[in-house]
Design a protein around this motif. Structure first.
Motif, short mmCIF file in Angstrom:
data_model
loop_
_atom_site.label_atom_id
_atom_site.label_comp_id
_atom_site.label_asym_id
_atom_site.label_seq_id
_atom_site.Cartn_x
_atom_site.Cartn_y
_atom_site.Cartn_z
N GLU A 1 0.83 -1.21 0.00
CA GLU A 1 0.00 0.00 0.00
C GLU A 1 0.86 1.27 0.00
O GLU A 1 0.53 2.25 -0.64
CB GLU A 1 -0.94 0.01 1.21
N GLN B 1 2.25 1.69 -3.40
CA GLN B 1 1.23 2.18 -4.33
C GLN B 1 0.99 3.67 -4.13
O GLN B 1 0.86 4.42 -5.09
CB GLN B 1 -0.06 1.39 -4.10
N ARG B 2 0.96 4.08 -2.85
CA ARG B 2 0.75 5.52 -2.57
C ARG B 2 1.91 6.35 -3.12
O ARG B 2 1.70 7.41 -3.73
CB ARG B 2 0.60 5.75 -1.06
N LEU C 1 3.79 5.58 -5.63
CA LEU C 1 3.66 5.60 -7.08
C LEU C 1 2.65 6.67 -7.50
O LEU C 1 2.89 7.47 -8.42
CB LEU C 1 3.21 4.21 -7.57
N GLU C 2 1.51 6.69 -6.79
CA GLU C 2 0.47 7.64 -7.16
C GLU C 2 0.90 9.09 -6.90
O GLU C 2 0.53 10.00 -7.66
CB GLU C 2 -0.84 7.30 -6.43
N VAL D 1 3.05 9.99 -9.84
CA VAL D 1 2.23 10.23 -11.03
C VAL D 1 1.58 11.61 -10.95
O VAL D 1 1.61 12.40 -11.90
CB VAL D 1 1.18 9.13 -11.20
N ALA D 2 1.03 11.90 -9.75
CA ALA D 2 0.34 13.19 -9.59
C ALA D 2 1.32 14.36 -9.80
O ALA D 2 0.99 15.35 -10.45
CB ALA D 2 -0.28 13.26 -8.20
N LEU E 1 4.12 14.38 -11.54
CA LEU E 1 4.51 14.43 -12.94
C LEU E 1 3.38 15.05 -13.76
O LEU E 1 3.63 15.83 -14.69
CB LEU E 1 4.84 13.03 -13.46
N GLU E 2 2.12 14.71 -13.39
CA GLU E 2 0.99 15.24 -14.14
C GLU E 2 0.86 16.76 -13.95
O GLU E 2 0.40 17.47 -14.83
CB GLU E 2 -0.31 14.53 -13.71
N GLY F 1 9.02 5.93 -10.37
CA GLY F 1 7.62 5.49 -10.51
C GLY F 1 7.53 4.16 -11.24
O GLY F 1 6.79 3.25 -10.83
N TYR G 1 5.99 0.75 -9.90
CA TYR G 1 4.94 0.06 -10.62
C TYR G 1 5.29 -1.41 -10.81
O TYR G 1 4.48 -2.31 -10.56
CB TYR G 1 4.68 0.74 -11.97
N LEU H 1 -3.53 0.02 -9.67
CA LEU H 1 -2.15 0.04 -10.15
C LEU H 1 -2.11 0.29 -11.65
O LEU H 1 -1.30 1.07 -12.15
CB LEU H 1 -1.48 -1.30 -9.81
N ARG I 1 -1.25 6.29 -16.22
CA ARG I 1 -0.94 7.72 -16.05
C ARG I 1 0.56 7.96 -16.11
O ARG I 1 1.04 8.92 -16.69
CB ARG I 1 -1.50 8.21 -14.72
N LEU I 2 1.31 7.02 -15.54
CA LEU I 2 2.77 7.13 -15.55
C LEU I 2 3.30 7.11 -16.98
O LEU I 2 4.17 7.88 -17.36
CB LEU I 2 3.35 5.97 -14.73
N VAL J 1 2.89 10.38 -18.81
CA VAL J 1 3.82 11.49 -18.51
C VAL J 1 5.29 11.10 -18.70
O VAL J 1 6.19 11.82 -18.30
CB VAL J 1 3.61 12.02 -17.07
#
Lengths: 73, 389
Positions: free
Chosen positions: A9, A12-13, A15-16, A19-20, A22-23, A39, A43, B324, B330-331, B334
């Motif tokens: 978990e 995963q957090r 990773l997210e 992603v956020a 980078l976005e 990331g 993954y 996941l 999303r990964l 970007v």
């Protein structure tokens, strides 16, 4: 690279979060690559762990049929 | 009547024979009457000209000596025996030689049905008034008697019926049999004594008084006061199975229960072992079903939980997998390479990527990184601020 000992978990957090970030697009380009690679590693680790769990589930026959009953035709 | 006497001083004195003779002649003037009583001490001897018997009241026990000419007695051909109730027609008579009073009978009649009925009716009213037939006096029959008492004549049928019914219905209960004369003279007394004796037996918990069908006279002893009182006073409950349905001897009224036949009486006094077993089997079956149903319900619930349990790990993995995959997609979106492929480029001056045009001078050499390959370029113009769009 030593295998990440953190729980799934947490990975995963992380990773997210990456992603956020980078976005949002405010990450310096050099950082982008490093972050992205991080990331990507997270993954793959997460995916690997899920596969391991899925394999165990299959090995144990969990959910395939109630134990002690014959397999339905 | 002139009775000879002598005068002694101022006394009138009779001789014994004169006195007896006087009494006898007085008695001889009394009218002929009917007397009812029970015959006892009947003595008829071929050699004697006179038959002797004693009449007795069944209740009070008062007695009267009766004499009758043997010829007359034999002519009646009644075959009377001790214990029978009779009407005797005659008159009082003194045996002068002894001064004994006797009743000289001219005829004897066995008591008729009507007389018996009337006597029974009288007795019934008397005993009812005493409360002998009252419902409150009745005792409940035992549920599981240790032994069943049977009072019967040497009548094999009643005994056989009871034995058979008991053996087939509830063989656990012993049978204690008391056989006695149930008809004819002295039967009432015998039955009454039998009831008392069998009631004292230590194991007898209930008593059946049985007598097959018979004539009205045959059943008379079962209306005898002594029998009725013995039944009412019995230490154990009494079931009366006397005669047929339509006969109601008085002992029926005093008994705690009445049965139409000896077999029916057995049905009243003992439970049916087969029925008990069947009921036990039913209860046992129900018990088993309860347990099985309960276990089945628990198993079903357990299976449902187990199915849930089987689904949940996969479900948990699937959820995480979806999340996941979403993050993965999303990964990918970007990824720097993807950005370059869309036509963006990274411009570096030295080791640093360029963000601001003002940070390079004209003539500087910069590196341009594209999706595929890179360029080296010289700066020919610097426009510090982007023109407004």
């Amino acid at each position: 690279v030593t295998p990440d000992e953190r729980p799934f978990e947490e990975l995963q957090r992380a990773l997210e979060d990456i992603v956020a970030r980078l976005e949002r697009g405010d990450v310096p380009v050099d950082e982008v690559i490093r972050l992205w690679q991080e990331g990507d590693t997270l993954y793959r680790e997460c995916a690997r762990r899920l596969e391991t769990v899925e394999l165990r589930i299959e090995e144990l026959g969990i959910g395939s049929r109630p134990s002690g009953e014959p397999e339905p035709d | 009547v002139k009775v000879p006497h002598t005068i002694v001083g101022d006394r009138k004195v009779f001789s014994v024979s004169a006195f007896n003779g006087g009494i006898a002649s007085w008695l001889a003037r009394l009218p002929q009457v009917w007397v009812e009583g029970e015959v006892t001490e009947l003595k008829r001897v071929d050699a004697w000209a006179t038959v002797f018997l004693t009449l007795k009241d069944p209740g009070g026990g008062a007695t009267l000596r009766v004499t009758m000419s043997r010829r007359r007695f034999d002519a009646l051909a009644l075959g009377i025996a001790d214990g029978e109730k009779v009407h005797v027609l005659g008159r009082a008579e003194l045996y002068e030689q002894k001064g004994d009073l006797a009743f000289r009978a001219v005829t004897v009649e066995r008591i008729g049905v009507g007389d018996h009925l009337a006597a029974i009716e009288r007795l019934k009213r008397l005993l009812a008034a005493e409360g002998l037939f009252a419902v409150e006096r009745k005792h409940p029959l035992p549920a599981f008697p240790r032994a069943v008492g049977l009072l019967t004549g040497s009548d094999a049928a009643a005994r056989g019926d009871v034995e058979k019914a008991l053996a087939s219905r509830f063989p656990l209960a012993r049978l204690v049999v008391c056989e006695t004369r149930v008809q004819g003279a002295g039967a009432g007394e015998g039955i009454a004594r039998g009831i008392e004796r069998i009631g004292r037996h230590p194991e007898v918990d209930v008593l059946i008084v049985a007598r097959g069908g018979g004539s009205f006279e045959d059943l008379l002893p079962f209306s005898d006061e002594r029998v009725v009182r013995a039944v009412a006073g019995s230490l154990v409950p009494v079931v009366s199975a006397v005669g047929h349905e339509q006969d109601t001897p008085l002992c029926d009224l005093a008994a705690d229960a009445r049965a139409s036949t000896p077999t029916a009486a057995v049905r009243l006094v003992v439970p049916d072992a087969a029925e008990l077993r069947a009921r036990m089997r039913m209860v046992h079956g129900r018990l088993g079903r309860c347990v099985r149903d309960r276990v089945a319900r628990d198993r079903e619930r357990l299976e449902a939980r187990h199915r849930d349990l089987g689904r949940l790990p996969s479900l948990a993995v699937e959820r995480r997998r979806a999340r996941l995959d979403h993050a993965g997609a999303r990964l990918q979106a970007v990824a720097p390479a993807a950005t370059l492929r869309r036509g963006y480029a990274i411009v570096r001056h030295g080791d640093h990527p360029l963000r601001d045009a003002a940070t390079v001078a004209i003539g500087a050499r910069v590196e341009v990184e594209l999706a595929t390959g890179s360029l080296a370029a010289d700066v020919t113009e610097v426009r510090p601020e982007a023109p407004a769009p």
